[in-house]
Every structure is written in C-alpha cells, then in structure tokens.
Design a protein around this motif. Structure first.
Motif, PDB file in Angstrom:
ATOM      1  N   VAL A   7       0.840  -1.204   0.000  1.00  0.00           N
ATOM      2  CA  VAL A   7       0.000   0.000   0.000  1.00  0.00           C
ATOM      3  C   VAL A   7       0.868   1.243   0.000  1.00  0.00           C
ATOM      4  N   LEU A   8       1.945   1.214   0.777  1.00  0.00           N
ATOM      5  CA  LEU A   8       2.850   2.358   0.842  1.00  0.00           C
ATOM      6  C   LEU A   8       3.520   2.615  -0.511  1.00  0.00           C
ATOM      7  N   TYR A   9       3.883   1.552  -1.210  1.00  0.00           N
ATOM      8  CA  TYR A   9       4.498   1.699  -2.527  1.00  0.00           C
ATOM      9  C   TYR A   9       3.524   2.327  -3.524  1.00  0.00           C
ATOM     10  N   LYS A  10       2.280   1.829  -3.525  1.00  0.00           N
ATOM     11  CA  LYS A  10       1.281   2.392  -4.437  1.00  0.00           C
ATOM     12  C   LYS A  10       1.000   3.853  -4.103  1.00  0.00           C
ATOM     13  N   LEU A  11       0.967   4.174  -2.816  1.00  0.00           N
ATOM     14  CA  LEU A  11       0.743   5.554  -2.406  1.00  0.00           C
ATOM     15  C   LEU A  11       1.896   6.452  -2.838  1.00  0.00           C
ATOM     16  N   SER A  12       3.129   5.955  -2.678  1.00  0.00           N
ATOM     17  CA  SER A  12       4.291   6.764  -3.080  1.00  0.00           C
ATOM     18  C   SER A  12       4.310   7.003  -4.582  1.00  0.00           C
ATOM     19  N   SER A  47       1.605   7.155  -6.479  1.00  0.00           N
ATOM     20  CA  SER A  47       0.503   8.043  -6.846  1.00  0.00           C
ATOM     21  C   SER A  47       0.798   9.506  -6.516  1.00  0.00           C
ATOM     22  N   ILE A  48       1.624   9.762  -5.503  1.00  0.00           N
ATOM     23  CA  ILE A  48       1.943  11.153  -5.173  1.00  0.00           C
ATOM     24  C   ILE A  48       3.293  11.586  -5.730  1.00  0.00           C
ATOM     25  N   GLY A  49       3.981  10.675  -6.423  1.00  0.00           N
ATOM     26  CA  GLY A  49       5.221  11.024  -7.103  1.00  0.00           C
ATOM     27  C   GLY A  49       6.423  11.207  -6.194  1.00  0.00           C
ATOM     28  N   VAL A  50       6.509  10.408  -5.138  1.00  0.00           N
ATOM     29  CA  VAL A  50       7.615  10.490  -4.182  1.00  0.00           C
ATOM     30  C   VAL A  50       8.402   9.186  -4.267  1.00  0.00           C
ATOM     31  N   PRO A  51       9.736   9.217  -4.210  1.00  0.00           N
ATOM     32  CA  PRO A  51      10.505   7.971  -4.205  1.00  0.00           C
ATOM     33  C   PRO A  51      10.108   7.086  -3.017  1.00  0.00           C
ATOM     34  N   PHE A  52       9.931   5.792  -3.306  1.00  0.00           N
ATOM     35  CA  PHE A  52       9.424   4.868  -2.283  1.00  0.00           C
ATOM     36  C   PHE A  52      10.332   4.778  -1.068  1.00  0.00           C
TER      37      PHE A  52
END
Length: 131
Positions: free
Chosen positions: A38-43, A45-50
C-alpha cells in the motif's frame, strides 16, 4: 524486493548479535508486506521515491512508539480481545486475495484473464476444442 531482503538480513544479523537470540525469525510477515504494498502504491501516486517515503514513515512510527512508551499506552492492550485479532487476520487475508484477483474494472488480474478477448486466448481462436 532486494531492499527488503537486504534490510531483513541486516536486522537479523544485528538482532542476533545484540539481542542474544540467534534463532529469532525477522522477516516480512503478512501485515508488513500488505503495508509495504500500500505504501508503494501511495508513493507512486503522489510522485515520491518509495525508499524516501518509507524512511519518513519509519521515523514517524518511531516518534509514535516513543510517545506510546512514555505514556505507558501498553496498558490499553487488555481491551484487545481474540475477536480483534481475528478481524485483523481477516483484513490481511482479504487484502492478499483481492490483490491476487485484481480489480474486475481494470484490464489486469485474474478476472481479466478469463475474459474471451484476453490476448492469451488469441492463439487458440481457431481451435474447435477450445472454449
């Protein structure tokens, strides 16, 4: 995936040296893997390096855990019942099942594979025994 394996290996080495328990299993469990996904998908979607995002989440969790230790919040665990544990296990299972099946509204996952127009069926299109 490589980062998780390397991090698990280093945590295991340090834990075995400092913790005095060389047989302890440190690794990604169901909830950790679901949260990481979930954290990877969220990162994304907001364009932040995982890895950066994951590090900041870890720092915030550290802060919350220190606050929980300072205010002795572990005394609240007596209100958690077996039902709480079972519902959490059901949530983790549901996350993995839904992730494996995929969304029925998007062209990926197990649902989409069984649609007649999926590209894997093209080579058998003229075969009379294929249905």
């Amino acid at each position: 995936p490589v980062e998780m394996i390397a991090a698990t290996a280093w945590c295991g080495v340090f834990y075995s040296i400092l913790g005095g328990m060389p047989i302890m299993i440190n690794g990604g469990t169901g909830p950790v893997l679901a949260f990481s996904g979930v954290l990877y998908k969220l990162s994304e979607s907001i364009g932040v390096p995982f890895l950066t995002f994951n590090a900041w989440v870890g720092l915030w969790v550290t802060l919350y855990l220190f606050l929980a230790a300072i205010f002795d919040l572990n005394k609240l665990i007596k209100y958690a019942t077996r039902f709480t544990d079972e519902i959490f296990a059901l949530l983790i299972s549901a996350i993995f099942v839904v992730d494996a099946l995929g969304s029925p509204f998007q062209p990926i996952g197990l649902y989409y594979y069984f649609v007649g127009s999926h590209k894997s069926h093209e080579e058998y299109e003229d075969d009379p025994d294929y249905s």
